[in-house]
Scaffold this active site. Structure first.
Site, mmCIF file in Angstrom:
data_model
loop_
_atom_site.group_PDB
_atom_site.id
_atom_site.type_symbol
_atom_site.label_atom_id
_atom_site.label_comp_id
_atom_site.label_asym_id
_atom_site.label_seq_id
_atom_site.Cartn_x
_atom_site.Cartn_y
_atom_site.Cartn_z
ATOM 1 N N SER A 261 0.680 -1.351 -0.385
ATOM 2 C CA SER A 261 -0.156 -0.361 0.071
ATOM 3 C C SER A 261 0.744 1.035 0.263
ATOM 4 O O SER A 261 2.258 1.166 0.466
ATOM 5 C CB SER A 261 -1.398 0.235 1.212
ATOM 6 O OG SER A 261 -0.358 0.453 2.577
ATOM 7 N N GLY A 262 0.391 2.291 -1.263
ATOM 8 C CA GLY A 262 1.340 3.642 -0.986
ATOM 9 C C GLY A 262 1.841 3.382 -2.161
ATOM 10 O O GLY A 262 2.751 4.489 -2.386
ATOM 11 N N CYS A 263 1.748 2.227 -3.095
ATOM 12 C CA CYS A 263 2.191 2.627 -4.361
ATOM 13 C C CYS A 263 1.070 2.488 -5.634
ATOM 14 O O CYS A 263 0.273 2.117 -4.821
ATOM 15 C CB CYS A 263 3.069 1.891 -4.422
ATOM 16 S SG CYS A 263 4.247 1.036 -3.561
ATOM 17 N N GLN A 264 1.569 4.076 -6.568
ATOM 18 C CA GLN A 264 0.075 3.866 -7.473
ATOM 19 C C GLN A 264 0.238 2.878 -8.477
ATOM 20 O O GLN A 264 -1.300 3.228 -8.713
ATOM 21 C CB GLN A 264 0.567 5.020 -7.958
ATOM 22 C CG GLN A 264 -0.664 6.517 -8.634
ATOM 23 C CD GLN A 264 0.276 7.185 -9.783
ATOM 24 O OE1 GLN A 264 1.788 7.489 -9.633
ATOM 25 N NE2 GLN A 264 -1.614 7.972 -10.026
ATOM 26 N N SER A 265 1.221 2.638 -8.169
ATOM 27 C CA SER A 265 0.589 1.742 -9.261
ATOM 28 C C SER A 265 0.854 0.144 -8.458
ATOM 29 O O SER A 265 1.140 0.050 -6.709
ATOM 30 C CB SER A 265 2.770 1.151 -9.948
ATOM 31 O OG SER A 265 2.534 2.773 -10.725
#
Length: 138
Positions: free
Chosen positions: A49-53
């Protein structure tokens, strides 16, 4: 495990690139070296979590206690960043991963200055997740 360069070699190769376009291409090439991630590992437990991809990372100890990292992303540049991160942690135990601050390495590459804010946040999320996985194995 993928054949990734040692951190010093990675930094030398990065410095040899003439411009940021070449550096991005080198990062993407590193991502292509990652072993394929089995479909069963592409699940919510391994999703960062916390990644755009979409980014999946799995950390497993081997018989000697060395953490073996596996990962993938649906974005080529992010997959390359995973490979850069893995090159810094390869061959380390869980305790060594928890104790190692890799941020100065990224600062030396000036990478954060050339990543979008969302990619920088995603990189930080990957680092936190790997350290959390390692800490859970202690």
């Amino acid at each position: 495990m993928a054949s990734l360069p040692e951190p010093q070699k990675l930094a030398r190769n990065f410095a040899r690139c003439n411009d940021w376009e070449e550096k991005y291409l080198y990062i993407i090439e590193l991502g292509e070296r990652l072993d394929p991630l089995p479909d069963e590992w592409r699940n919510p437990d391994n999703l960062i979590s916390g990644c755009q991809s979409q980014v999946w990372i799995v950390a497993q100890p081997d018989e000697q206690g060395v953490i073996v990292l596996h990962g993938d992303s649906d974005a080529a540049i992010v997959k390359g960043l995973i490979a850069v991160v893995f090159s810094l942690y390869q061959g380390l135990t869980a305790q060594e991963i928890v104790e190692l601050d890799v941020r100065p390495f990224f600062e030396s590459l000036a990478l954060n200055q050339h990543l979008t804010p969302s990619r920088s946040q995603g990189l930080e999320a990957m680092l936190r997740a790997i350290r959390a996985h390692a800490a859970a194995l202690l």
